[in-house]
Design an enzyme around this catalytic site. Structure first.
Site, PDB file in Angstrom:
ATOM      1  N   TRP A   1      46.244  49.457  40.104  1.00 44.83           N
ATOM      2  CA  TRP A   1      46.393  50.796  39.788  1.00 44.83           C
ATOM      3  C   TRP A   1      45.214  51.639  39.090  1.00 44.83           C
ATOM      4  CZ3 TRP A   1      45.301  51.062  34.738  1.00 44.83           C
ATOM      5  CH2 TRP A   1      45.541  49.661  34.105  1.00 44.83           C
ATOM      6  N   ASN A   2      44.272  50.722  38.608  1.00 43.57           N
ATOM      7  CA  ASN A   2      43.057  51.574  37.790  1.00 43.57           C
ATOM      8  C   ASN A   2      42.183  52.429  38.647  1.00 43.57           C
ATOM      9  OD1 ASN A   2      42.180  49.018  38.946  1.00 43.57           O
ATOM     10  ND2 ASN A   2      40.815  48.763  37.288  1.00 43.57           N
TER      11      ASN A   2
ATOM     12  N   LYS B   1      49.269  47.633  50.387  1.00 45.85           N
ATOM     13  CA  LYS B   1      50.427  47.288  49.594  1.00 45.85           C
ATOM     14  C   LYS B   1      50.078  47.725  48.276  1.00 45.85           C
ATOM     15  CE  LYS B   1      52.821  44.792  46.463  1.00 45.85           C
ATOM     16  NZ  LYS B   1      52.868  45.652  45.262  1.00 45.85           N
TER      17      LYS B   1
ATOM     18  N   ALA C   1      49.720  49.184  44.069  1.00 41.58           N
ATOM     19  CA  ALA C   1      50.549  48.967  42.824  1.00 41.58           C
ATOM     20  C   ALA C   1      51.693  49.784  42.750  1.00 41.58           C
ATOM     21  CB  ALA C   1      49.509  49.093  41.691  1.00 41.58           C
ATOM     22  N   PRO C   2      52.896  49.451  42.012  1.00 37.09           N
ATOM     23  CA  PRO C   2      54.254  50.130  42.290  1.00 37.09           C
ATOM     24  C   PRO C   2      54.045  51.595  41.335  1.00 37.09           C
ATOM     25  CG  PRO C   2      54.822  47.911  41.953  1.00 37.09           C
ATOM     26  CD  PRO C   2      53.350  48.088  41.700  1.00 37.09           C
TER      27      PRO C   2
ATOM     28  N   GLY D   1      43.072  42.008  41.516  1.00 43.51           N
ATOM     29  CA  GLY D   1      44.176  41.965  40.479  1.00 43.51           C
ATOM     30  C   GLY D   1      44.082  40.588  39.477  1.00 43.51           C
ATOM     31  N   SER D   2      45.132  40.416  39.024  1.00 46.55           N
ATOM     32  CA  SER D   2      44.830  39.130  38.116  1.00 46.55           C
ATOM     33  C   SER D   2      44.766  37.912  38.562  1.00 46.55           C
ATOM     34  CB  SER D   2      46.171  39.315  37.439  1.00 46.55           C
ATOM     35  OG  SER D   2      47.429  38.628  38.183  1.00 46.55           O
TER      36      SER D   2
ATOM     37  N   GLU E   1      39.209  39.684  44.338  1.00 44.71           N
ATOM     38  CA  GLU E   1      38.232  40.383  43.036  1.00 44.71           C
ATOM     39  C   GLU E   1      39.291  40.310  41.735  1.00 44.71           C
ATOM     40  OE1 GLU E   1      37.505  43.057  40.364  1.00 44.71           O
ATOM     41  OE2 GLU E   1      36.639  44.393  41.910  1.00 44.71           O
TER      42      GLU E   1
ATOM     43  N   CYS F   1      37.931  46.028  35.642  1.00 47.21           N
ATOM     44  CA  CYS F   1      37.651  44.748  35.835  1.00 47.21           C
ATOM     45  C   CYS F   1      36.222  44.513  35.305  1.00 47.21           C
ATOM     46  CB  CYS F   1      38.101  44.185  37.237  1.00 47.21           C
ATOM     47  SG  CYS F   1      39.717  44.241  37.721  1.00 47.21           S
TER      48      CYS F   1
ATOM     49  N   GLU G   1      40.642  38.430  29.010  1.00 44.63           N
ATOM     50  CA  GLU G   1      40.442  39.785  29.406  1.00 44.63           C
ATOM     51  C   GLU G   1      41.117  41.007  28.590  1.00 44.63           C
ATOM     52  OE1 GLU G   1      39.589  42.388  33.436  1.00 44.63           O
ATOM     53  OE2 GLU G   1      41.240  40.889  33.450  1.00 44.63           O
TER      54      GLU G   1
END
Length: 463
Positions: free
Chosen positions: A138-139, A162, A164-165, A214-215, A236, A270, A367
């Protein structure tokens, strides 16, 4: 995506400044997921036959459309994830330049290459693979999506997103804008998939490969699924980038770089200056300048053009960040500024500077995804490099020094996918971005990014 099972029934978009719910979209049912995948597959069947000039023309049209809708996209980013609107406009412009860069250079990267075989009887050609499933965060709802989609589409593939919600509105708006720009139906397709549907998509024979930002947890889960399905993936993941300031650095330039490197996008990046490692002889001078600069950053309404730091994107992320800060303080760190959530309207975390941070502490090991900087003292350059490498992550990093040759030599010793000398870390289409260790594998951008999702096919011709 944090796991491969979903308790939520839909994607919820909530304005982090006002707290108001913007939209609630039920996750796609099985028939909708199938329709999205089939439309992506059918679009690929036509697009794979297009020549590189036609693809480049489409990217140029996409760039024009992005610029025409820059304010609209930026406003949506402000509303859905709290991005300061000036930074949102810059994100859209950067994405437009990305389209133009690949329109110019993409055809060259896809040209057949002669192999080192006598009589020119062998060459390598780069062929498209098929629909690429992209699981995006989402960022950076425009840049992050397009930095993968643009080279993927230029290579002749289709792109199934797809998102982020919490940024579904951004994704659907982007899809609408690109469709109006002439992107063929299904070539750039959004699917509001839950985690079970993601598993279905990865396992489907029509999906050629997967890319995820993502994570670490999400990356490991997706990599396991892709591996079981024998599908390529590019990941990533997280980062805890070191920002090294040596004794001979221009401190004013280093402070300015640390401000943008740590606090841009409200610290939710990130590849960012998360661990600021400063040589001991200049630590006090740097610290004082840095704290004063952080204290002066405008915090507030993301729709206000003067705002530099907006609200954090999600309320749960703010709580997680505060827990990490409090744990670091309990471990012996010192709080020079901030260190708390902000009262009143909006999901704000006070711009924070932690000092006396040492290896092993929470903010050194983990992080921290938000407006928090950790200051760390190094005895010398060797000590700084050792601490930079004392991390499970390896995404990016910076070195600040007036001795470019020494800094270049040190860069080769740092275990990351990128090192920036006298510059904060950033992404640029001309150079690859990606990580090592728990920051993932594979590369985006440059020629590496476009060739990641192609079939490098050998053709050998005997007379």
């Amino acid at each position: 995506m944090t796991a491969l099972s979903s308790a939520q029934t839909g994607a919820v978009s909530r304005n982090p400044f006002t707290g108001d719910v913007i939209t609630v979209l039920p996750f796609a049912a099985a028939a909708e997921v199938e329709h999205a995948l089939e439309s992506s597959w059918q679009a690929f069947q036509g697009w794979r036959k297009s020549d590189t000039d036609a693809r480049a023309s489409l990217l140029t049209a996409m760039a024009h459309a992005l610029r025409n809708h820059a304010r609209e996209l930026a406003a949506m980013m402000s509303d859905e994830m709290g991005k300061p609107i000036v930074q949102g406009v810059s994100e859209v412009e950067k994405s437009a330049r990305l389209c133009e860069w690949y329109a110019q250079h993409g055809p060259l990267f896809l040209q057949p290459e002669p192999a080192l075989v006598e009589n020119n009887k062998a060459f390598v050609q780069y062929l498209p693979l098929g629909p690429i499933l992209a699981i995006m965060p989402w960022n950076f709802p425009v840049w992050q999506v397009l930095r993968g989609a643009v080279p993927i589409i230029m290579a002749g593939n289709s792109y199934l997103l797809k998102p982020a919600p919490n940024v579904m509105g951004c994704a659907l708006l982007l899809e609408k804008i690109l469709t109006e720009a002439g992107v063929p139906a299904g070539l750039f397709r959004v699917v509001n998939a839950d985690n079970d549907a993601v598993s279905t998509l990865i396992n489907d024979r029509r999906t050629a490969a997967v890319t995820l930002t993502g994570s670490v947890r999400a990356g490991a889960a997706v990599a396991a699924l892709a591996g079981a399905a024998v599908k390529k993936c590019v990941l990533e993941l997280g980062g805890a980038d070191a920002f090294i300031v040596l004794a001979d650095a221009d401190l004013d330039a280093a402070v300015a770089g640390a401000i943008s490197g740590r606090f841009l996008n409200s610290g939710q990046i990130c590849i960012a200056a998360k661990r600021i490692i400063v040589e001991s002889s200049v630590f006090t001078a740097f610290r004082d300048k840095f704290v004063a600069a952080v204290a002066a950053l405008p915090v507030g309404d993301p729709r206000n053009e003067a705002t530099y730091i907006g609200p954090m994107a999600r309320y749960d992320l703010r709580d997680e960040l505060d827990a990490q800060v409090q744990a670091t303080l309990a471990e012996g760190a010192e709080c020079l500024l901030g260190g708390h959530t902000m009262q009143g309207e909006g999901n704000f975390y006070a711009p924070t500077v932690l000092s006396n941070v040492r290896p092993g502490m929470t903010s050194f090991r983990q992080e921290l995804f938000g407006p928090v900087a950790s200051l760390i003292v190094a005895k010398d350059a060797d000590d700084a490099v050792a601490m930079a490498n004392d991390s499970e992550f390896g995404l990016g990093g910076s070195i600040w020094s007036s001795d470019i040759e020494q800094a270049t030599s040190l860069a080769a010793r740092i275990e990351t996918g990128g090192v920036f000398i006298n510059s904060p870390t950033f992404s640029d289409p001309r150079v690859p971005i990606g990580g090592v260790k728990n920051s993932g594998f594979g590369r985006e951008l440059s020629r590496f990014g476009i060739q990641e999702f192609t079939n490098a096919q050998t053709v050998w011709r005997e007379s």
